[in-house]
Enzyme design. Structure first.
Site, PDB file in Angstrom:
ATOM      1  N   THR A 123       2.073  -1.346  -0.050  1.00 12.69           N
ATOM      2  CA  THR A 123       2.068  -1.496   1.453  1.00 12.69           C
ATOM      3  C   THR A 123       0.766  -1.203   1.941  1.00 12.69           C
ATOM      4  O   THR A 123       0.266  -1.622   3.140  1.00 12.69           O
ATOM      5  CB  THR A 123       3.242  -0.960   2.301  1.00 12.69           C
ATOM      6  OG1 THR A 123       3.102   0.444   2.015  1.00 12.69           O
ATOM      7  CG2 THR A 123       4.550  -1.761   1.891  1.00 12.69           C
ATOM      8  N   GLY A 124      -0.051  -0.582   1.415  1.00 13.56           N
ATOM      9  CA  GLY A 124      -1.322  -0.123   1.947  1.00 13.56           C
ATOM     10  C   GLY A 124      -2.515  -1.268   1.821  1.00 13.56           C
ATOM     11  O   GLY A 124      -2.297  -2.547   1.015  1.00 13.56           O
ATOM     12  N   ALA A 125      -3.481  -0.854   2.315  1.00 13.37           N
ATOM     13  CA  ALA A 125      -4.628  -1.773   2.233  1.00 13.37           C
ATOM     14  C   ALA A 125      -5.269  -2.178   1.001  1.00 13.37           C
ATOM     15  O   ALA A 125      -5.237  -3.097   0.510  1.00 13.37           O
ATOM     16  CB  ALA A 125      -5.867  -1.145   3.099  1.00 13.37           C
ATOM     17  N   SER A 144       8.637   2.171   4.271  1.00 17.50           N
ATOM     18  CA  SER A 144       8.452   0.956   4.196  1.00 17.50           C
ATOM     19  C   SER A 144       9.288   0.378   3.200  1.00 17.50           C
ATOM     20  O   SER A 144       9.715  -0.910   2.789  1.00 17.50           O
ATOM     21  CB  SER A 144       7.306   0.577   3.368  1.00 17.50           C
ATOM     22  OG  SER A 144       6.067   0.921   4.124  1.00 17.50           O
ATOM     23  N   CYS A 165     -14.682   4.339  -4.148  1.00 18.56           N
ATOM     24  CA  CYS A 165     -15.146   2.835  -3.838  1.00 18.56           C
ATOM     25  C   CYS A 165     -16.742   2.869  -3.871  1.00 18.56           C
ATOM     26  O   CYS A 165     -17.535   1.987  -4.553  1.00 18.56           O
ATOM     27  CB  CYS A 165     -14.642   2.192  -2.750  1.00 18.56           C
ATOM     28  SG  CYS A 165     -14.660   3.399  -1.334  1.00 18.56           S
ATOM     29  N   GLN A 207     -20.549   2.332   4.957  1.00 20.15           N
ATOM     30  CA  GLN A 207     -19.037   1.911   4.650  1.00 20.15           C
ATOM     31  C   GLN A 207     -18.070   1.650   5.598  1.00 20.15           C
ATOM     32  O   GLN A 207     -18.101   1.887   6.842  1.00 20.15           O
ATOM     33  CB  GLN A 207     -18.395   3.364   3.816  1.00 20.15           C
ATOM     34  CG  GLN A 207     -19.343   3.863   2.715  1.00 20.15           C
ATOM     35  CD  GLN A 207     -18.852   5.026   2.204  1.00 20.15           C
ATOM     36  OE1 GLN A 207     -19.501   5.973   1.687  1.00 20.15           O
ATOM     37  NE2 GLN A 207     -17.554   5.127   1.708  1.00 20.15           N
ATOM     38  N   HIS A 224     -18.586  -2.173   1.700  1.00 17.98           N
ATOM     39  CA  HIS A 224     -19.617  -1.250   1.820  1.00 17.98           C
ATOM     40  C   HIS A 224     -20.873  -1.839   1.440  1.00 17.98           C
ATOM     41  O   HIS A 224     -21.191  -2.542   0.525  1.00 17.98           O
ATOM     42  CB  HIS A 224     -19.084   0.010   0.912  1.00 17.98           C
ATOM     43  CG  HIS A 224     -18.054   0.586   1.270  1.00 17.98           C
ATOM     44  ND1 HIS A 224     -17.315   0.379   2.169  1.00 17.98           N
ATOM     45  CD2 HIS A 224     -17.170   1.557   0.381  1.00 17.98           C
ATOM     46  CE1 HIS A 224     -16.123   1.418   2.129  1.00 17.98           C
ATOM     47  NE2 HIS A 224     -16.118   1.766   1.299  1.00 17.98           N
ATOM     48  N   ASN A 236     -14.837  -3.095  -0.908  1.00 12.28           N
ATOM     49  CA  ASN A 236     -14.601  -1.949  -1.252  1.00 12.28           C
ATOM     50  C   ASN A 236     -13.103  -1.951  -1.405  1.00 12.28           C
ATOM     51  O   ASN A 236     -12.507  -1.087  -2.329  1.00 12.28           O
ATOM     52  CB  ASN A 236     -14.794  -0.951   0.219  1.00 12.28           C
ATOM     53  CG  ASN A 236     -14.151  -1.467   1.214  1.00 12.28           C
ATOM     54  OD1 ASN A 236     -14.411  -2.455   1.746  1.00 12.28           O
ATOM     55  ND2 ASN A 236     -13.220  -0.629   1.902  1.00 12.28           N
TER      56      ASN A 236
HETATM   57  P1  A2P Z   1       3.675   3.528   3.696  1.00  7.45           P
HETATM   58  O1  A2P Z   1       3.262   2.366   4.156  1.00  7.45           O
HETATM   59  O2  A2P Z   1       5.411   3.126   3.440  1.00  7.45           O
HETATM   60  O3  A2P Z   1       3.369   4.472   4.685  1.00  7.45           O
HETATM   61  P2  A2P Z   1      -3.335   3.142   2.986  1.00  7.45           P
HETATM   62  O4  A2P Z   1      -4.381   3.578   1.992  1.00  7.45           O
HETATM   63  O5  A2P Z   1      -3.612   1.724   3.565  1.00  7.45           O
HETATM   64  O6  A2P Z   1      -3.081   3.988   4.185  1.00  7.45           O
HETATM   65  O7  A2P Z   1      -1.956   2.927   2.341  1.00  7.45           O
HETATM   66  C1  A2P Z   1      -1.404   4.044   1.788  1.00  7.45           C
HETATM   67  C2  A2P Z   1      -0.049   3.548   0.884  1.00  7.45           C
HETATM   68  O8  A2P Z   1       0.582   4.713   0.293  1.00  7.45           O
HETATM   69  C3  A2P Z   1       1.158   3.013   1.803  1.00  7.45           C
HETATM   70  O9  A2P Z   1       1.553   2.082   1.060  1.00  7.45           O
HETATM   71  C4  A2P Z   1       1.941   3.968   2.037  1.00  7.45           C
HETATM   72  O10 A2P Z   1       3.194   3.725   2.140  1.00  7.45           O
HETATM   73  C5  A2P Z   1       1.936   4.788   0.801  1.00  7.45           C
HETATM   74  N1  A2P Z   1       2.299   6.222   0.559  1.00  7.45           N
HETATM   75  C6  A2P Z   1       1.733   7.160   1.528  1.00  7.45           C
HETATM   76  N2  A2P Z   1       2.423   8.391   1.208  1.00  7.45           N
HETATM   77  C7  A2P Z   1       3.310   8.120   0.405  1.00  7.45           C
HETATM   78  C8  A2P Z   1       4.039   9.104  -0.194  1.00  7.45           C
HETATM   79  N3  A2P Z   1       4.275  10.474  -0.074  1.00  7.45           N
HETATM   80  N4  A2P Z   1       5.003   8.410  -1.416  1.00  7.45           N
HETATM   81  C9  A2P Z   1       4.913   7.032  -1.612  1.00  7.45           C
HETATM   82  N5  A2P Z   1       4.029   6.188  -1.106  1.00  7.45           N
HETATM   83  C10 A2P Z   1       3.161   6.782   0.065  1.00  7.45           C
END
Ligand code: A2P
Length: 357
Positions: free
Chosen positions: A11-13, A40, A128, A155, A252, A326
Site C-alpha cells: 500500500t506504500g508509495a 490496511s 534510490c 531528492q 531525484h 525515484n
Molecule cells: P500500511 O499502509 O498498512 O501502513 P511508505 O513507504 O509509502 O510509507 O509505505 C510503507 C508501506 O509499508 C505501507 O504499505 C505500510 O503499510 C507498510 N508497512 C509499514 N510497517 C509495516 C509492518 N510492520 N508490517 C507490514 N507492513 C508495514
C-alpha cells in the site's frame, strides 16, 4: 513455470508501483499476495484487472510463497524476510536492512547482474539515489576507469514515503492559502525536529551520523563502493555526497562531478558511452535546451543523463546531471527488474546454506 509472489508494503508509495511494475513485467505470476500492516488489512487493490484484498503481514503470510518484493521499511524487512527465506521464498528487498551485509548481493541489473547468482535468499536494491548514479557511471567506469565521484542530490519528497508526499502537498496548499504550514514527518520521521519542505530546501535526508554526514550520504558513499570496488573490481574510488530534499514530488536529480582514469577521454566520449549503455538515455543538447527534468522522468523506467561537460581546469574531470523516477528505477522497477533476471536465470530458489540473519 509460474511463481507465487508476495509484495510486502503493497500500500506504500513504492509498493503500489511494485504491483503495477509486476503487472507489466515478464515475471509469470501464479498468485499474488498483497501484504501491509494491520491498518490496511481488508483494503482492495487491483492487479491485472483482478481485485486483491490486502492482508496483515505475519510470518505465516510467506508459506508457499516463491518470491517476495519488499518495501515496508527496514524494520519490517529485518523482521519478516529471514522468516520468508526460511519458508523457501527468495526476497528482493528495497529497504536498507541488508544492503551492506556481505552475504547479500546489492544489485542494479544494468550494472552488476552477475551478483544475483550468489544470493542466499535475499537480494538488496541499493538506495534510490545510488541506483540512478551507478546506472549512469558504470558504463563510463567500464570504458575509462573512475577515480573520484562528488555528488550533490536534489531528492523528491516521495523518497520519504507516501505520507511525506501527502505532507508536502498539504504544506504547499497551506502556504498558497496564506495558512501556517505544519510539519510532522520531514526531513525524517522519528527525528526530533520537523521542517516544512514546500518552498524550502532541506539539507537533511535520514538521521545524522558521524562527522556530520547524514545516513543518506553514508548510504550513497558505501553502497557505491560496495558495487564498484567489490563487484566491478575498481582498484580505488573516492566518493563523497551531499543529499538535499527538494520541493519536487517525484524524481531525484543529481549533480555528479567525476574523475576518470583515462585522461584522454573527452566529453563527447563520455556522451557516446552513456548513449550506448543500457537503462540510461542521453538528453544532452544545450543548443535546444534539452536536459533531464523530474517532470519528464516521472513514470519512466530509465535513467536520464545530460549537461555533460568537461571541468575546464582539471583534465579527465566532468560534470553531469542525472535524473530518474525515484519510485521506479530508484525502487519498484529496479526490484521487479531484479525479479525478472532471477526468473530468466532460474534463480528463484533458496539454497541450502540460506541466509540466517
Ligand atoms: P500500511 O499502509 O498498512 O501502513 P511508505 O513507504 O509509502 O510509507 O509505505 C510503507 C508501506 O509499508 C505501507 O504499505 C505500510 O503499510 C507498510 N508497512 C509499514 N510497517 C509495516 C509492518 N510492520 N508490517 C507490514 N507492513 C508495514
Amino acid at each position: 513455470k509460474e511463481y507465487n509472489v508476495a509484495i510486502l508494503g503493497a500500500t506504500g508509495a513504492v509498493g503500489m508501483r511494485m504491483v503495477d511494475q509486476l503487472a507489466n513485467s515478464t515475471v509469470p505470476v501464479k498468485s499474488l499476495k498483497l501484504l501491509a500492516s494491520a491498518h490496511s488489512a481488508g483494503k482492495q487493490m487491483e492487479f491485472k484487472g483482478e481485485k486483491i484484498t490486502v492482508e496483515e503481514t505475519t510470518n505465516d503470510s510467506f508459506d508457499n510463497v516463491d518470491l517476495v518484493l519488499a518495501s515496508a521499511g527496514g524494520a519490517a524487512s529485518k523482521k519478516f524476510l529471514p522468516e520468508a527465506v526460511k519458508r523457501g521464498a527468495v526476497c528482493v528487498d528495497n529497504t536498507s536492512a541488508f544492503r551492506m551485509d556481505p552475504e547479500v548481493p546489492l544489485v542494479v541489473p544494468e550494472v552488476n547482474p552477475e551478483q544475483l547468482k550468489n544470493h542466499k535468499g535475499i537480494i538488496a536494491n541499493p538506495n534510490c539515489s545510488t541506483i540512478q548514479m551507478v546506472v549512469a557511471l558504470a558504463p563510463v567506469f567500464k570504458k575509462y576507469g573512475l577515480k573520484q565521484v562528488i555528488v550533490s542530490t536534489y531528492q523528491a519528497a516521495s523518497g520519504a514515503g507516501q505520507s511525506a508526499l501527502n505532507e508536502f502537498y498539504q504544506q504547499a496548499k497551506d502556504y498558497l492559502d496564506g495558512k501556517q504550514m505544519s510539519a510532522d514527518i520531514l526531513p525524517t520521521a522519528g527525528d526530533k525536529k520537523h521542517y516544512p519542505l514546500a518552498f524550502n530546501l532541506l539539507p537533511q535526508i535520514d538521521v545524522f551520523e558521524d562527522e556530520g554526514y547524514t545516513h543518506e550520504e553514508w548510504k550513497m558513499i558505501h553502497e557505491t563502493k560496495k558495487i564498484m570496488l567489490n563487484d566491478m573490481n575498481a582498484t580505488d574510488l573516492k566518493v563523497t555526497a551531499t543529499c538535499v530534499r527538494v520541493p519536487v514530488p517525484i524524481s531525484h536529480g543529481e549533480s555528479v562531478y567525476f574523475e576518470v582514469e583515462d585522461k584522454n577521454a573527452s566529453a563527447d566520449d563520455i556522451k557516446k558511452t552513456i548513449s550506448d549503455a543500457a537503462g540510461v538515455t542521453l538528453q544532452d543538447d544545450p543548443d535546444h535546451q534539452v536536459y533531464p527534468q523530474p517532470l519528464n522522468a516521472e513514470g519512466k523506467r530509465e535513467t536520464f543523463a545530460g549537461r555533460i561537460r568537461p571541468d575546464q581546469e582539471n583534465k579527465g574531470c566532468f560534470n553531469m546531471w542525472v535524473v530518474a523516477d525515484n519510485l521506479l528505477k530508484g525502487a519498484a522497477w529496479n526490484t521487479v527488474e531484479n525479479a525478472e533476471r532471477l526468473v530468466d536465470e532460474d534463480l528463484v530458489r533458496v539454497p541450502k546454506d540460506h541466509y540466517q540473519g
